[in-house]
Design a protein around this motif. Structure first.
Motif, PDB file in Angstrom:
ATOM      1  N   PHE A  27     -13.251   6.116   2.993  1.00  0.00           N
ATOM      2  CA  PHE A  27     -13.673   4.720   3.104  1.00  0.00           C
ATOM      3  C   PHE A  27     -13.672   4.063   1.731  1.00  0.00           C
ATOM      4  CE2 PHE A  27     -17.003   1.419   3.512  1.00  0.00           C
ATOM      5  CZ  PHE A  27     -16.434   0.686   4.537  1.00  0.00           C
ATOM      6  N   SER A  28     -14.068   4.820   0.716  1.00  0.00           N
ATOM      7  CA  SER A  28     -14.065   4.297  -0.649  1.00  0.00           C
ATOM      8  C   SER A  28     -12.657   3.907  -1.091  1.00  0.00           C
ATOM      9  CB  SER A  28     -14.647   5.335  -1.603  1.00  0.00           C
ATOM     10  OG  SER A  28     -14.545   4.901  -2.931  1.00  0.00           O
ATOM     11  N   LEU A  29     -11.664   4.707  -0.737  1.00  0.00           N
ATOM     12  CA  LEU A  29     -10.272   4.378  -1.075  1.00  0.00           C
ATOM     13  C   LEU A  29      -9.834   3.087  -0.389  1.00  0.00           C
ATOM     14  CD1 LEU A  29      -8.651   7.929  -0.873  1.00  0.00           C
ATOM     15  CD2 LEU A  29      -9.169   6.607  -2.938  1.00  0.00           C
ATOM     16  N   ILE A  30     -10.231   2.930   0.857  1.00  0.00           N
ATOM     17  CA  ILE A  30      -9.874   1.717   1.600  1.00  0.00           C
ATOM     18  C   ILE A  30     -10.517   0.492   0.942  1.00  0.00           C
ATOM     19  CG2 ILE A  30     -10.208   0.500   3.790  1.00  0.00           C
ATOM     20  CD1 ILE A  30      -9.968   3.255   5.167  1.00  0.00           C
ATOM     21  N   VAL A  31     -11.798   0.607   0.603  1.00  0.00           N
ATOM     22  CA  VAL A  31     -12.488  -0.529  -0.010  1.00  0.00           C
ATOM     23  C   VAL A  31     -11.915  -0.831  -1.386  1.00  0.00           C
ATOM     24  CG1 VAL A  31     -14.719  -1.330  -0.895  1.00  0.00           C
ATOM     25  CG2 VAL A  31     -14.585  -0.220   1.327  1.00  0.00           C
ATOM     26  N   THR A  32     -11.585   0.208  -2.158  1.00  0.00           N
ATOM     27  CA  THR A  32     -10.982  -0.003  -3.473  1.00  0.00           C
ATOM     28  C   THR A  32      -9.671  -0.773  -3.343  1.00  0.00           C
ATOM     29  OG1 THR A  32     -12.001   1.988  -4.365  1.00  0.00           O
ATOM     30  CG2 THR A  32     -10.069   1.157  -5.519  1.00  0.00           C
ATOM     31  N   ASP A  36      -9.104  -4.404  -4.914  1.00  0.00           N
ATOM     32  CA  ASP A  36      -8.093  -4.519  -5.974  1.00  0.00           C
ATOM     33  C   ASP A  36      -6.851  -5.280  -5.534  1.00  0.00           C
ATOM     34  OD1 ASP A  36      -9.749  -3.115  -7.634  1.00  0.00           O
ATOM     35  OD2 ASP A  36      -8.705  -1.197  -7.407  1.00  0.00           O
ATOM     36  N   ASP A  37      -6.416  -5.067  -4.304  1.00  0.00           N
ATOM     37  CA  ASP A  37      -5.126  -5.594  -3.871  1.00  0.00           C
ATOM     38  C   ASP A  37      -5.216  -6.893  -3.070  1.00  0.00           C
ATOM     39  OD1 ASP A  37      -4.039  -3.329  -5.041  1.00  0.00           O
ATOM     40  OD2 ASP A  37      -4.127  -2.174  -3.184  1.00  0.00           O
ATOM     41  N   ILE A  38      -6.372  -7.189  -2.511  1.00  0.00           N
ATOM     42  CA  ILE A  38      -6.480  -8.375  -1.660  1.00  0.00           C
ATOM     43  C   ILE A  38      -7.516  -9.373  -2.192  1.00  0.00           C
ATOM     44  CG2 ILE A  38      -7.059  -9.196   0.660  1.00  0.00           C
ATOM     45  CD1 ILE A  38      -5.884  -6.538   1.711  1.00  0.00           C
ATOM     46  N   ILE A  39      -8.754  -8.920  -2.363  1.00  0.00           N
ATOM     47  CA  ILE A  39      -9.829  -9.859  -2.675  1.00  0.00           C
ATOM     48  C   ILE A  39      -9.773 -10.361  -4.114  1.00  0.00           C
ATOM     49  CG2 ILE A  39     -12.338 -10.092  -2.870  1.00  0.00           C
ATOM     50  CD1 ILE A  39     -12.506  -8.328  -0.366  1.00  0.00           C
ATOM     51  N   MET A  40      -9.657  -9.446  -5.079  1.00  0.00           N
ATOM     52  CA  MET A  40      -9.671  -9.876  -6.484  1.00  0.00           C
ATOM     53  C   MET A  40      -8.474 -10.770  -6.831  1.00  0.00           C
ATOM     54  SD  MET A  40     -12.537  -8.996  -7.481  1.00  0.00           S
ATOM     55  CE  MET A  40     -12.568  -9.261  -9.233  1.00  0.00           C
ATOM     56  N   PRO A  41      -7.251 -10.527  -6.313  1.00  0.00           N
ATOM     57  CA  PRO A  41      -6.182 -11.489  -6.583  1.00  0.00           C
ATOM     58  C   PRO A  41      -6.461 -12.884  -6.020  1.00  0.00           C
ATOM     59  CG  PRO A  41      -5.231  -9.409  -5.905  1.00  0.00           C
ATOM     60  CD  PRO A  41      -6.710  -9.303  -5.697  1.00  0.00           C
ATOM     61  N   ILE A  42      -7.101 -12.934  -4.847  1.00  0.00           N
ATOM     62  CA  ILE A  42      -7.453 -14.234  -4.264  1.00  0.00           C
ATOM     63  C   ILE A  42      -8.488 -14.928  -5.137  1.00  0.00           C
ATOM     64  CG2 ILE A  42      -8.575 -15.368  -2.305  1.00  0.00           C
ATOM     65  CD1 ILE A  42      -7.258 -13.213  -0.519  1.00  0.00           C
ATOM     66  N   ILE A  43      -9.521 -14.192  -5.554  1.00  0.00           N
ATOM     67  CA  ILE A  43     -10.541 -14.779  -6.428  1.00  0.00           C
ATOM     68  C   ILE A  43      -9.905 -15.197  -7.752  1.00  0.00           C
ATOM     69  CG2 ILE A  43     -12.644 -14.276  -7.747  1.00  0.00           C
ATOM     70  CD1 ILE A  43     -13.518 -12.500  -5.403  1.00  0.00           C
ATOM     71  N   GLY A  82     -15.141  -7.740 -17.561  1.00  0.00           N
ATOM     72  CA  GLY A  82     -14.286  -7.949 -16.397  1.00  0.00           C
ATOM     73  C   GLY A  82     -14.311  -6.781 -15.432  1.00  0.00           C
ATOM     74  N   LYS A  83     -14.293  -5.576 -15.969  1.00  0.00           N
ATOM     75  CA  LYS A  83     -14.343  -4.392 -15.112  1.00  0.00           C
ATOM     76  C   LYS A  83     -15.686  -4.331 -14.389  1.00  0.00           C
ATOM     77  CE  LYS A  83     -13.073   0.423 -15.151  1.00  0.00           C
ATOM     78  NZ  LYS A  83     -12.564   1.527 -15.929  1.00  0.00           N
ATOM     79  N   PHE A  84     -16.751  -4.755 -15.066  1.00  0.00           N
ATOM     80  CA  PHE A  84     -18.066  -4.793 -14.435  1.00  0.00           C
ATOM     81  C   PHE A  84     -18.080  -5.761 -13.259  1.00  0.00           C
ATOM     82  CE2 PHE A  84     -22.306  -6.670 -14.038  1.00  0.00           C
ATOM     83  CZ  PHE A  84     -23.032  -5.534 -13.738  1.00  0.00           C
ATOM     84  N   ILE A  85     -17.434  -6.910 -13.419  1.00  0.00           N
ATOM     85  CA  ILE A  85     -17.348  -7.874 -12.313  1.00  0.00           C
ATOM     86  C   ILE A  85     -16.623  -7.246 -11.128  1.00  0.00           C
ATOM     87  CG2 ILE A  85     -16.294 -10.060 -11.571  1.00  0.00           C
ATOM     88  CD1 ILE A  85     -16.787 -11.103 -14.421  1.00  0.00           C
ATOM     89  N   THR A  86     -15.519  -6.565 -11.395  1.00  0.00           N
ATOM     90  CA  THR A  86     -14.756  -5.923 -10.325  1.00  0.00           C
ATOM     91  C   THR A  86     -15.582  -4.850  -9.619  1.00  0.00           C
ATOM     92  OG1 THR A  86     -12.712  -6.323 -11.543  1.00  0.00           O
ATOM     93  CG2 THR A  86     -12.626  -4.685  -9.800  1.00  0.00           C
ATOM     94  N   VAL A  87     -16.263  -4.021 -10.383  1.00  0.00           N
ATOM     95  CA  VAL A  87     -17.074  -2.955  -9.791  1.00  0.00           C
ATOM     96  C   VAL A  87     -18.234  -3.545  -8.988  1.00  0.00           C
ATOM     97  CG1 VAL A  87     -18.601  -1.022 -10.356  1.00  0.00           C
ATOM     98  CG2 VAL A  87     -16.416  -1.252 -11.510  1.00  0.00           C
ATOM     99  N   THR A  88     -18.817  -4.626  -9.476  1.00  0.00           N
ATOM    100  CA  THR A  88     -19.909  -5.271  -8.745  1.00  0.00           C
ATOM    101  C   THR A  88     -19.419  -5.851  -7.422  1.00  0.00           C
ATOM    102  OG1 THR A  88     -21.007  -5.802 -10.831  1.00  0.00           O
ATOM    103  CG2 THR A  88     -21.703  -7.041  -8.900  1.00  0.00           C
ATOM    104  N   VAL A  89     -18.253  -6.483  -7.432  1.00  0.00           N
ATOM    105  CA  VAL A  89     -17.681  -7.014  -6.189  1.00  0.00           C
ATOM    106  C   VAL A  89     -17.391  -5.868  -5.221  1.00  0.00           C
ATOM    107  CG1 VAL A  89     -15.682  -8.189  -5.201  1.00  0.00           C
ATOM    108  CG2 VAL A  89     -16.788  -9.121  -7.219  1.00  0.00           C
ATOM    109  N   LYS A  90     -16.850  -4.774  -5.729  1.00  0.00           N
ATOM    110  CA  LYS A  90     -16.593  -3.607  -4.872  1.00  0.00           C
ATOM    111  C   LYS A  90     -17.884  -3.108  -4.240  1.00  0.00           C
ATOM    112  CE  LYS A  90     -12.583  -1.696  -7.243  1.00  0.00           C
ATOM    113  NZ  LYS A  90     -12.059  -0.542  -7.983  1.00  0.00           N
TER     114      LYS A  90
END
Length: 142
Positions: A27-32, A36-43, A82-90
């Protein structure tokens, strides 16, 4: 001692826990990938094509502008937020997804067939009790 270990290892709770860990990793791989591939590019597109993974503040004057985070780290000290923002969103997505899963499981557990869900009407009292109730009501009216 081997027998005790075998009993412990084959208990339902241990096996259930192992299955939960494996499913959690998948599940973690799916969420990652989702983040990474869908939500963060949109944001990133919404806020102006910002790549969150490379957002940092230079803490050393030896770091030139325009370097990637990895190159900037090699050149000196950086505050990589920036990495912290990504990890927090995840984390928020995982927490929300698990909330929905648990809520769905609880809803399924609490579902009962329509016949069981509706309370049954109590059976009518026996004829002698009905007759005594009518007599009591007649006497009360007088």
């Amino acid at each position: 001692m081997l027998k005790e270990f075998k009993e412990f290892a084959l208990k339902g709770n241990v096996v259930d826990l192992a299955i939960g860990v494996i499913i959690g990793a998948a599940f973690s791989l799916i969420v990652t990938s989702l983040v990474d591939d869908i939500i963060m590019p949109i944001i990133g597109a919404i806020v102006g094509n910002v790549d969150f993974s490379n957002l940092y503040v230079r803490l050393s004057s030896a770091i030139p502008d325009g370097l990637s985070l990895d190159d900037a780290r090699k050149a000196g000290a950086v505050f990589a937020y920036g990495k912290f923002i990504t990890v927090t969103v995840k984390f928020l997505i995982i927490a929300f997804a698990l909330f929905l899963v648990v809520k769905g499981i609880n809803r399924v557990k609490n579902l009962k067939p329509a016949a069981e869900a509706a309370p049954e009407a109590p059976p009518p009292p026996p004829a002698d009790i009905q007759l005594l109730t009518e007599i009591r009501d007649l006497l009360a009216r007088r």
